[in-house]
Design a protein around this motif. Structure first.
Motif, PDB file in Angstrom:
ATOM      1  N   ARG A  26       0.984  -1.321   0.004  1.00  0.00           N
ATOM      2  CA  ARG A  26      -0.020  -0.067   0.210  1.00  0.00           C
ATOM      3  C   ARG A  26       0.906   1.297   0.149  1.00  0.00           C
ATOM      4  NH1 ARG A  26      -3.284  -3.298  -0.742  1.00  0.00           N
ATOM      5  NH2 ARG A  26      -5.384  -3.667   0.172  1.00  0.00           N
ATOM      6  N   TYR A  27       0.581   2.254  -0.798  1.00  0.00           N
ATOM      7  CA  TYR A  27       1.383   3.673  -0.868  1.00  0.00           C
ATOM      8  C   TYR A  27       0.607   4.605  -1.406  1.00  0.00           C
ATOM      9  CZ  TYR A  27       5.381   6.730  -1.281  1.00  0.00           C
ATOM     10  OH  TYR A  27       6.252   7.784  -0.995  1.00  0.00           O
ATOM     11  N   ILE A  28       0.204   5.580  -0.426  1.00  0.00           N
ATOM     12  CA  ILE A  28      -0.442   6.642  -0.842  1.00  0.00           C
ATOM     13  C   ILE A  28       0.084   7.941  -1.345  1.00  0.00           C
ATOM     14  CG2 ILE A  28      -2.296   8.146   0.226  1.00  0.00           C
ATOM     15  CD1 ILE A  28      -2.671   5.980   2.268  1.00  0.00           C
ATOM     16  N   GLY A  29       1.416   7.996  -0.777  1.00  0.00           N
ATOM     17  CA  GLY A  29       2.282   9.181  -0.915  1.00  0.00           C
ATOM     18  C   GLY A  29       2.056  10.298  -0.359  1.00  0.00           C
ATOM     19  N   SER A  30       1.005  10.141   0.805  1.00  0.00           N
ATOM     20  CA  SER A  30       1.017  11.388   1.839  1.00  0.00           C
ATOM     21  C   SER A  30       1.689  10.656   3.122  1.00  0.00           C
ATOM     22  CB  SER A  30      -0.418  11.841   2.015  1.00  0.00           C
ATOM     23  OG  SER A  30      -0.970  12.212   0.985  1.00  0.00           O
ATOM     24  N   MET A  31       2.666  11.098   3.481  1.00  0.00           N
ATOM     25  CA  MET A  31       3.270  10.371   4.560  1.00  0.00           C
ATOM     26  C   MET A  31       2.384  10.126   5.856  1.00  0.00           C
ATOM     27  SD  MET A  31       6.532  11.452   7.105  1.00  0.00           S
ATOM     28  CE  MET A  31       7.439  10.385   8.205  1.00  0.00           C
TER      29      MET A  31
END
Ligand code: AHG
Ligand code: MN
Ligand code: MN
Ligand code: MN
Length: 335
Positions: A243-248
């Motif tokens: 899973r990777y949203i790109g907002s920390m």
């Protein structure tokens, strides 16, 4: 008949007042600082949810010290945090992602605390309505005399409190004052942050890894070996989900809630990693450790790094303690 409103709800302000009662040493200063931060977060939350209607999407024009194109909401959020914190009479200086230099509060308003913040985290996700956040940590000023950058260059172990706001399907503030982690949901009907996640704890091992895989060719061997082992597990070992949203803020919040690991390693373009130590890595590392997890550069605890520059970056591996330990062990083996 049950009342539609909880007439005794545990608000964030009540919670902090009770925490400060427990820690005799604490004054009401932190309450004032958190009240200011919550006002800024409520205003940012409202602006984020109306951005599409108020033509607040897109660029403000110009680049920040990071070399990033500044978004309109970056500027709005930054102004809110600076103005609300400057007027508490509790803050002497601030470090913001959006300001090249230390922000010094005028002598009439100055106090004894330093606040480092990322006013809007995940700005690249604003225009497509993906979750974004704000991140902050608070230090007590150690020295006297005219405040300077060195007052802000404190290791994360000196943090007195840290938290983040997540502007997701709901707006939530997750906060730690050093006695564990608690989550407060914004109830728009009363404009208050109400305790909904008491004593948040991260499980010792998860089944999700979170990293931007497009940089794989530039990772060092430990990271390549680790990620490969999650995708091609040895017999009897767990296959992990990605899973990777790109907002920390969103990736770390999911990691605390579900377990697993969030990683932003050094890459060729970012030899020190991309994420900024004072207002992204340290606050999130403080919270992660308070929730029972680990936060490492791969070679050492993030909270032990003594910053030398207010915008310095650090590689980061944080999450479930056993998952992060696997990375630390690989760095030790392959260093
Ligand atoms: P910011 O929007 O405050 O500049 O932070 C963006 C950061 C962080 O939110 C996220 O984890 C990371 O950038 C994503 O970077 P990549 O797009 O390189 O994966
Ligand atoms: Mn940015
Ligand atoms: Mn950020
Ligand atoms: Mn930002």
């Amino acid at each position: 008949m049950s009342s539609p409103i909880d007439t005794n709800c545990m608000t964030l302000t009540r919670f902090i007042l009770e925490e400060q009662k427990k820690h005799k040493s604490a004054s009401g200063d932190f309450t004032n600082i958190m009240t200011a931060i919550c006002t800024a977060v409520k205003a940012v939350s409202s602006a984020v949810r109306r951005a599409g209607m108020n033509s607040m999407f897109g660029m403000a024009g110009g680049q920040n010290v990071q070399g990033e194109d500044v978004k309109k909401l970056d500027v709005l959020a930054n102004d809110l945090f600076i103005n609300m914190l400057s007027s508490t009479f509790k803050v002497c200086a601030m470090v913001s992602e959006e300001n090249k230099d230390l922000i010094v509060v005028d002598s009439e308003h100055e106090g004894r605390y330093i606040v480092c913040f990322d006013p809007l985290d995940g700005s690249s996700n604003i225009d497509c309505l993906v979750s974004i956040g704000s991140i902050f940590c608070v230090f007590r000023r150690l020295g006297d005399g005219p405040v300077s950058t060195k007052d802000a260059l404190q290791p994360g172990d000196q943090v007195v409190g840290a938290g983040y706001a997540l502007y997701g399907s709901a707006t939530m503030v997750v906060l730690s004052l050093g006695g564990g982690v608690n989550g407060f949901m914004l109830d728009p009907s009363i404009g208050e942050f109400v305790l909904t996640e008491r004593n948040m704890r991260i499980k010792p091992r998860g089944k999700i890894y979170s990293i931007n895989e497009s940089y794989e060719s530039t990772w060092d061997q430990a990271v390549k070996t680790y990620v490969h082992s999650k995708k091609y597990p040895e017999p009897g070992k767990q296959l992990y989900g990605a899973r990777y949203i790109g907002s920390m803020v969103a990736d770390v919040h999911r990691t605390i809630c579900y377990g697993g690991i969030f990683m932003y390693p050094a890459t060729k373009d970012a030899p020190k990693g991309k994420l900024r130590l004072l207002y992204e890595c340290i606050p999130m590392a403080f919270i992660m450790e308070q929730a029972g997890g680990q936060a490492s550069t791969g070679r050492g605890r993030i909270l032990e790094i003594v910053p030398t520059d207010i915008h310095q970056r650090s590689p980061v591996f944080m999450g479930s303690k056993d998952d992060v330990q696997d990375v630390i062990d690989l760095y030790a083996k392959l260093a």
